[in-house]
Design a protein around this motif. Sequence first.
Motif, PDB file in Angstrom:
ATOM      1  N   UNK A   1     -25.155 -14.851  20.054  1.00 31.26           N
ATOM      2  CA  UNK A   1     -25.107 -13.724  20.975  1.00 31.26           C
ATOM      3  C   UNK A   1     -26.038 -12.627  20.475  1.00 31.26           C
ATOM      4  N   UNK A   2     -26.600 -11.877  21.396  1.00 29.83           N
ATOM      5  CA  UNK A   2     -27.453 -10.758  21.024  1.00 29.83           C
ATOM      6  C   UNK A   2     -26.587  -9.581  20.583  1.00 29.83           C
ATOM      7  N   UNK A   3     -27.107  -8.857  19.592  1.00 24.61           N
ATOM      8  CA  UNK A   3     -26.368  -7.725  19.040  1.00 24.61           C
ATOM      9  C   UNK A   3     -27.374  -6.628  18.722  1.00 24.61           C
ATOM     10  N   UNK A   4     -26.997  -5.392  18.914  1.00 25.29           N
ATOM     11  CA  UNK A   4     -27.859  -4.258  18.587  1.00 25.29           C
ATOM     12  C   UNK A   4     -27.029  -3.189  17.889  1.00 25.29           C
ATOM     13  N   UNK A   5     -27.622  -2.590  16.857  1.00 26.30           N
ATOM     14  CA  UNK A   5     -26.934  -1.495  16.191  1.00 26.30           C
ATOM     15  C   UNK A   5     -26.835  -0.285  17.116  1.00 26.30           C
ATOM     16  N   UNK A   6     -25.711   0.396  17.040  1.00 31.11           N
ATOM     17  CA  UNK A   6     -25.589   1.649  17.763  1.00 31.11           C
ATOM     18  C   UNK A   6     -26.592   2.654  17.182  1.00 31.11           C
ATOM     19  N   UNK A   7     -27.289   3.397  18.014  1.00 29.51           N
ATOM     20  CA  UNK A   7     -28.252   4.380  17.498  1.00 29.51           C
ATOM     21  C   UNK A   7     -27.586   5.354  16.533  1.00 29.51           C
ATOM     22  N   UNK A   8     -28.276   5.649  15.439  1.00 23.38           N
ATOM     23  CA  UNK A   8     -27.715   6.533  14.416  1.00 23.38           C
ATOM     24  C   UNK A   8     -28.864   7.276  13.735  1.00 23.38           C
ATOM     25  N   UNK A   9     -29.034   8.534  14.079  1.00 24.17           N
ATOM     26  CA  UNK A   9     -30.131   9.330  13.525  1.00 24.17           C
ATOM     27  C   UNK A   9     -29.860   9.790  12.100  1.00 24.17           C
ATOM     28  N   UNK A  10     -28.665   9.559  11.597  1.00 19.06           N
ATOM     29  CA  UNK A  10     -28.305  10.098  10.288  1.00 19.06           C
ATOM     30  C   UNK A  10     -28.680   9.180   9.134  1.00 19.06           C
ATOM     31  N   UNK A  11     -28.885   7.876   9.415  1.00 22.52           N
ATOM     32  CA  UNK A  11     -29.071   6.909   8.331  1.00 22.52           C
ATOM     33  C   UNK A  11     -30.329   7.192   7.519  1.00 22.52           C
ATOM     34  N   UNK A  12     -31.478   7.319   8.187  1.00 19.07           N
ATOM     35  CA  UNK A  12     -32.736   7.481   7.485  1.00 19.07           C
ATOM     36  C   UNK A  12     -32.751   8.655   6.538  1.00 19.07           C
ATOM     37  N   UNK A  13     -32.439   9.861   6.990  1.00 16.81           N
ATOM     38  CA  UNK A  13     -32.423  11.004   6.076  1.00 16.81           C
ATOM     39  C   UNK A  13     -31.429  10.845   4.929  1.00 16.81           C
ATOM     40  N   UNK A  14     -30.262  10.285   5.207  1.00 21.13           N
ATOM     41  CA  UNK A  14     -29.257  10.120   4.151  1.00 21.13           C
ATOM     42  C   UNK A  14     -29.719   9.104   3.110  1.00 21.13           C
ATOM     43  N   UNK A  15     -30.321   8.003   3.556  1.00 19.15           N
ATOM     44  CA  UNK A  15     -30.778   7.008   2.588  1.00 19.15           C
ATOM     45  C   UNK A  15     -31.893   7.586   1.719  1.00 19.15           C
ATOM     46  N   UNK A  16     -32.829   8.301   2.322  1.00 20.18           N
ATOM     47  CA  UNK A  16     -33.887   8.934   1.546  1.00 20.18           C
ATOM     48  C   UNK A  16     -33.294   9.856   0.482  1.00 20.18           C
ATOM     49  N   UNK A  17     -32.283  10.612   0.845  1.00 21.75           N
ATOM     50  CA  UNK A  17     -31.652  11.525  -0.100  1.00 21.75           C
ATOM     51  C   UNK A  17     -31.044  10.774  -1.271  1.00 21.75           C
ATOM     52  N   UNK A  18     -30.346   9.682  -0.983  1.00 19.21           N
ATOM     53  CA  UNK A  18     -29.710   8.902  -2.056  1.00 19.21           C
ATOM     54  C   UNK A  18     -30.766   8.254  -2.943  1.00 19.21           C
ATOM     55  N   UNK A  19     -31.844   7.758  -2.340  1.00 18.68           N
ATOM     56  CA  UNK A  19     -32.913   7.123  -3.123  1.00 18.68           C
ATOM     57  C   UNK A  19     -33.545   8.159  -4.058  1.00 18.68           C
ATOM     58  N   UNK A  20     -33.782   9.358  -3.541  1.00 19.33           N
ATOM     59  CA  UNK A  20     -34.353  10.417  -4.360  1.00 19.33           C
ATOM     60  C   UNK A  20     -33.376  10.865  -5.445  1.00 19.33           C
ATOM     61  N   UNK A  21     -32.115  10.987  -5.092  1.00 19.51           N
ATOM     62  CA  UNK A  21     -31.113  11.407  -6.074  1.00 19.51           C
ATOM     63  C   UNK A  21     -30.975  10.377  -7.187  1.00 19.51           C
ATOM     64  N   UNK A  22     -31.072   9.088  -6.835  1.00 18.81           N
ATOM     65  CA  UNK A  22     -31.014   8.054  -7.860  1.00 18.81           C
ATOM     66  C   UNK A  22     -32.159   8.165  -8.850  1.00 18.81           C
ATOM     67  N   UNK A  23     -33.350   8.540  -8.343  1.00 19.49           N
ATOM     68  CA  UNK A  23     -34.515   8.688  -9.221  1.00 19.49           C
ATOM     69  C   UNK A  23     -34.388   9.889 -10.140  1.00 19.49           C
ATOM     70  N   UNK A  24     -33.554  10.860  -9.767  1.00 17.65           N
ATOM     71  CA  UNK A  24     -33.410  12.064 -10.584  1.00 17.65           C
ATOM     72  C   UNK A  24     -32.930  11.747 -11.995  1.00 17.65           C
ATOM     73  N   UNK A  25     -32.253  10.615 -12.179  1.00 20.13           N
ATOM     74  CA  UNK A  25     -31.723  10.252 -13.490  1.00 20.13           C
ATOM     75  C   UNK A  25     -32.740   9.559 -14.385  1.00 20.13           C
ATOM     76  N   UNK A  26     -33.934   9.286 -13.886  1.00 16.79           N
ATOM     77  CA  UNK A  26     -34.954   8.652 -14.719  1.00 16.79           C
ATOM     78  C   UNK A  26     -35.232   9.552 -15.927  1.00 16.79           C
ATOM     79  N   UNK A  27     -35.187   9.012 -17.144  1.00 20.45           N
ATOM     80  CA  UNK A  27     -35.264   9.849 -18.355  1.00 20.45           C
ATOM     81  C   UNK A  27     -36.687  10.300 -18.672  1.00 20.45           C
ATOM     82  N   UNK A  28     -37.198  11.224 -17.872  1.00 19.57           N
ATOM     83  CA  UNK A  28     -38.533  11.777 -18.090  1.00 19.57           C
ATOM     84  C   UNK A  28     -38.484  13.277 -17.868  1.00 19.57           C
TER      85      UNK A  28
END
Length: 471
Positions: A300-327
């Motif tokens: 069966x065909x399936x489509x995700x419900x539109x969600x404008x919040x995912x992209x900005x939130x994922x970018x934030x988490x990816x950036x926050x994860x990099x903050x712990x790099x020991x440099x």
Amino acid sequence: MFELHHLTAQEQADWLRRGDVSPTELTEHYLARIERLNPSLGAFTTVTAEAARARAAQVEAGVPRAVALWGLPLGDKDLNARAGVRTTYGSRLFEHYVPEESDEIVRVLDSAGGISLGKTNAPEFGMPSYTESLVAPPARNPYDLDLGAGGSSGGAAVAVAAGLLPVAPGSDGGGSIRIPAAATGLVGLKPSRGRVPSHAGFASLGGLVAPGPIARTVADAAMLLDAMVEGGDYQYATRAPSWDGGALLNAAVRGEGRFEIGVMTTSPWDSAYEISLSDEARAALAVAVDELAVLGHGIEELALEPDDTYGPAFRTIWQAGAANIPADGEQLELLEPLTRWLVDRGRGLGARELGQALSTLTAFERSVIRQFSRVDAVMTPSLALTPRPVGWYSADDPELNFAQQVQYTPYTSFANVSGLPAITLPVAVTETGLPMGVQLIGRPGGEHTLLAIGAQLERRFAWQRRHPPQW
């Protein structure tokens, strides 16, 4: 002409246990191939030939043959520390670092009887979805050396695809197992969150990262995943599943069942970036859908419900994860532009902004599980585009670089956010001979279903017989 690396990892394990080949003989076979081919491929950043020979002798003399990976050569991803072996984390910052202790996942695979031949290539701290760092040559796709292998487990995928290893462990925080596996014509499996209790390297913010296998066959992937699961310490697991030794391999070998499968080409990045699906990706998806229908699965065909919040939130988490790099200070100048941008952005985040992003992704996880609940698995393209050329990603514009990664891999990261198991399967080959695959995403703890469906498709497409022509 037949050679040992033409056997599947399972077949090699059988040969080892029967005594048809010894751990030393198999180790020497792969070391010879690495010495000859690795300079062109960039699969390994460090080769530990003498340590591998000593380990093979130790396995022969004192390790019970009943353990899961007895005598099988493996490689440690260069994000995973092995005591006494240079571990760069893909960065000039750690170019000469030699850890005193091994990460847990390394110890687990040793206890399962594996023999490490060295460190497989990875990008800087595993942050990018391609394996091209300043501390090592790029990991090149054995199907076309002008193309990259994806990342961040790019070296592991190149090693398996080119016959430098029978199977390899990787780790996946946004697609880092599935992306290189898809680019090099392999099976790559990201387990459910908490399925593999062993962790390695820098801590994962939001529980995104999961260790998992890269292999030529579904059964090979299940065999390695069984070993990863069996050897871990479940007091540290996010979710401790009931354990039945060999259960995943059994599901992969039997390949039984008929399931309801949703087919999806939408992604949670659609509102944040322009996502275009290539003709090759559409063709791979179509051929897999046709075969599953012939096998009697519900489609069966399936489509995700539109969600404008995912992209900005994922970018934030990816950036926050990099903050712990020991440099810090002058050390930051050793980081590559993308990593430095991520670190700068991550360290500039406030607690409220980070908390909101985590809450957003938790709500997204619940939403995805709800939306997928009426089917047993969801199938998407593995990648939106064919494998990308080496040097394709912007080296000096981090915003463009991040957008390029999303446009190439829009279907992978949300499985990490939602904690769901996902497997990529090499169902197709383009007119120019490049592998293209599909991804199956399962229910929480649903690796058995993914392995069963994967085994059925493997029987139809026989991708275990494919090898890059020049290797």
